[in-house]
Design a protein around this motif. Structure first.
Motif, short mmCIF file in Angstrom:
data_model
loop_
_atom_site.label_atom_id
_atom_site.label_comp_id
_atom_site.label_asym_id
_atom_site.label_seq_id
_atom_site.Cartn_x
_atom_site.Cartn_y
_atom_site.Cartn_z
N ASN A 107 25.65 9.75 -9.92
CA ASN A 107 26.25 8.42 -9.95
C ASN A 107 27.52 8.42 -10.78
O ASN A 107 28.49 7.74 -10.45
CB ASN A 107 25.27 7.39 -10.53
N GLU B 69 29.81 7.79 -7.77
CA GLU B 69 30.21 6.38 -7.67
C GLU B 69 31.16 5.96 -8.79
O GLU B 69 31.95 5.03 -8.62
CB GLU B 69 28.98 5.48 -7.67
N ARG B 70 31.03 6.61 -9.94
CA ARG B 70 31.89 6.30 -11.09
C ARG B 70 32.52 7.60 -11.56
O ARG B 70 31.82 8.49 -12.04
CB ARG B 70 31.08 5.65 -12.22
N LYS C 90 32.86 7.38 -1.58
CA LYS C 90 32.80 5.95 -1.89
C LYS C 90 32.73 5.82 -3.40
O LYS C 90 31.68 6.04 -4.01
CB LYS C 90 31.56 5.30 -1.24
N LYS D 84 33.03 3.51 -6.63
CA LYS D 84 33.04 2.13 -7.10
C LYS D 84 33.99 1.93 -8.29
O LYS D 84 34.65 0.90 -8.40
CB LYS D 84 31.63 1.70 -7.50
N PHE D 85 34.01 2.93 -9.18
CA PHE D 85 34.82 2.80 -10.40
C PHE D 85 35.62 4.08 -10.59
O PHE D 85 35.06 5.17 -10.67
CB PHE D 85 33.92 2.54 -11.61
N CYS E 33 38.71 5.50 -0.44
CA CYS E 33 37.39 5.62 -1.08
C CYS E 33 36.76 4.26 -1.40
O CYS E 33 35.71 4.20 -2.05
CB CYS E 33 37.49 6.45 -2.37
N GLN E 34 37.39 3.21 -0.93
CA GLN E 34 36.88 1.85 -1.12
C GLN E 34 36.59 1.55 -2.59
O GLN E 34 35.54 1.03 -2.96
CB GLN E 34 35.62 1.63 -0.28
N VAL E 35 37.54 1.95 -3.44
CA VAL E 35 37.39 1.76 -4.89
C VAL E 35 37.33 0.27 -5.21
O VAL E 35 38.16 -0.51 -4.74
CB VAL E 35 38.55 2.43 -5.65
N GLU E 36 36.34 -0.10 -6.01
CA GLU E 36 36.18 -1.51 -6.38
C GLU E 36 36.90 -1.83 -7.69
O GLU E 36 37.42 -2.95 -7.85
CB GLU E 36 34.69 -1.84 -6.53
N THR E 37 36.93 -0.88 -8.64
CA THR E 37 37.60 -1.10 -9.92
C THR E 37 38.43 0.12 -10.27
O THR E 37 37.94 1.25 -10.25
CB THR E 37 36.59 -1.37 -11.05
N VAL F 203 41.23 -4.21 -4.89
CA VAL F 203 40.67 -3.54 -6.05
C VAL F 203 40.89 -4.37 -7.32
O VAL F 203 41.91 -5.04 -7.47
CB VAL F 203 41.28 -2.14 -6.22
#
Length: 485
Positions: A364, A392-393, A417, A419-420, A446-450, A475
């Motif tokens: 993760n 993910e991070r 993918k 996330k952070f 990579c569909q980065v959220e943050t 983002v």
């Protein structure tokens, strides 16, 4: 220790060599009082007057004390009154003092515990007293003939409350280790579990005796949130004591931190692997321990049944290519969810070895911050690891990243993918417009959220252009540490 000393005392009482055997118990009762009064005054030397005070003669105590000339050690013609006496071993004085305290009436006992027992010169007496009153495994027959009221319920409750209160106070490390020794003497699992929730002896050097005391208390705990033994001069011998005392224990330990111990060696890490497995450790931190491939392999061999959530091997710069290969096997074997490899002199070869051994791993979190010489190839390999391990991070702070490195990462993360993504501390002057543009493509791909890019030294114009560049990605862009207030 308490039981052993009581047994030695009873063996002596029954010995044929005891010259006052018929009234030995009476003599001991009087010596208990004298011992207590001497210890109270922080004395180990006694005179004839001390004997007279408790109605004893030098002849009656010759089995217990050593007599020497008083004023002048070389004058062998002094009168009896000038002689000084001390117990053949101070520990006997401390044991007899503890027996005297345990025989006090309830009111006097309570007053003593509340006002005096915490003073430093009672340290060993506290241990004996706790064993005498609280240790259920010590046979009553070893105690009752010298202290018939030692195990009264009200005394047990007073002493338990005192120890529980002491454990809640802020203490220096040596005081805390002394408390562990006292709790060990009680052999009272309920008391120990109520007193000890966490253990922190960071920056304190351990002796074998200290490790025995700490680990013997640990084994009686059912759960601890953390044990921190950073910079404690741990070595294989000390860790072996820890592991041996925890054998058969039901302890569940959430976090074990042995960072900054440079003398662990291969054997030490092997023993730590057994501790991690035995205690179901979830977070293991071994930062800056001189960890090498051999140590990592020994750890791996002894953690086949372990399940680690967090593994931190940061600042171990001796983990060469083989070491990272072994690390990959540990990550896979122990189902590690978060790996911290900060400032480990990462190279493309090391990451390739890691990748080869993590085809089925699921990470993760991956933090490779402060590896300042990653280079283009290594950052490309990191992209393969991020993809393969479903990271993910991803933290790559202060890694001197360049446009070429970002491009290599992007090429190897088409299916990732994230996330952070934290790229803080990587200067815009090195990344350039091309690097910033590639970061935007990574965010989109990579569909980065943050995205965190603190301390990257954007100038106002660069910052506005980059914000415009990533505006359509949705983002969340972090430029400074967010307040938690």
């Amino acid at each position: 220790m308490t039981e052993v000393m009581l047994q030695i005392l009873h063996i002596f009482m029954r010995s044929a060599h005891a010259r006052e055997k018929e009234k030995i118990e009476e003599i001991l009762q009087k010596l208990m009082q004298m011992s207590f009064e001497g210890t109270k005054e922080n004395r180990v030397i006694f005179t004839i007057k001390d004997l007279e005070k408790v109605k004893l003669s030098p002849l009656e105590v010759q089995d217990f004390v050593i007599k020497v000339p008083g004023k002048n050690m070389f004058n062998q013609h002094l009168m009896e009154g000038d002689h000084l006496m001390f117990f053949s071993h101070q520990i006997f004085q401390e044991l007899l003092s503890a027996l005297y305290i345990s025989s006090m009436d309830s009111t006097t006992f309570r007053t003593f515990i509340e006002t005096e027992i915490r003073d430093d010169h009672w340290e060993v007496v506290r241990r004996f007293l706790s064993g005498i009153i609280l240790n259920p495994d010590i046979e009553s027959s070893l105690i009752t003939n010298l202290s018939s009221g030692a195990r009264q319920d009200d005394k047990r409750e007073v002493l338990r409350k005192f120890l529980a209160f002491q454990s809640s106070q802020k203490m220096k490390s040596y005081e805390e280790l002394e408390l562990f020794g006292t709790l060990y003497e009680t052999n009272d699992t309920d008391l120990i579990c109520s007193c000890i929730k966490n253990i922190n002896f960071s920056n304190e050097s351990f002796t074998t005796v200290g490790m025995h005391a700490m680990s013997s208390v640990m084994r009686r705990c059912s759960q601890l949130e953390f044990v921190r033994l950073q910079n404690c001069n741990l070595n294989a011998e000390l860790v072996h004591i820890l592991k041996s005392n925890l054998n058969g224990s039901s302890l569940k330990l959430n976090q074990l931190n042995v960072s900054d111990n440079y003398g662990l060696g291969t054997d030490g890490f092997g023993e730590l692997g057994l501790v991690v497995s035995q205690c179901h450790v979830e977070t293991f931190r071994a930062r800056e321990c001189g960890l090498a491939a051999e140590g990592m392999e020994a750890f791996k061999k002894n953690t086949r049944n372990a399940k680690l959530i967090d593994l931190d091997v940061s600042f171990n710069k001796k983990l060469e290519t083989d070491g990272f290969g072994e690390l990959g096997l540990v990550v896979t074997q122990c189902h590690v969810e978060a790996l911290f490899a900060i400032n480990c002199n990462l190279t493309a070869e090391k990451m390739e070895a890691f990748k080869e051994n993590t085809p089925n791993a699921k990470l993760n979190d991956l933090d490779v911050s402060f590896n300042k010489n990653l280079g283009t190839d290594c950052f490309g390999k990191l992209g393969l690891v991020v993809t393969q391990c479903h990271v993910e991070r991803f933290n790559a702070r202060y890694c001197n990243l360049t446009a070429e490195g970002m491009e290599a990462f992007k090429e190897n993360t088409p299916n990732a993918k994230i996330k952070f993504l934290n790229l803080s501390g990587n200067k815009v002057s090195r990344l350039g417009d091309e690097g910033l543009s590639t970061i935007r493509e990574i965010v989109h791909q990579c569909q980065v959220e943050t995205l965190a890019m603190m301390e990257c030294d954007f100038n106002p114009d660069q910052l506005e252009r980059f914000k415009t560049l990533i505006a359509d990605t949705g983002v969340k862009f972090i430029l400074q540490i967010e307040s938690t207030g």
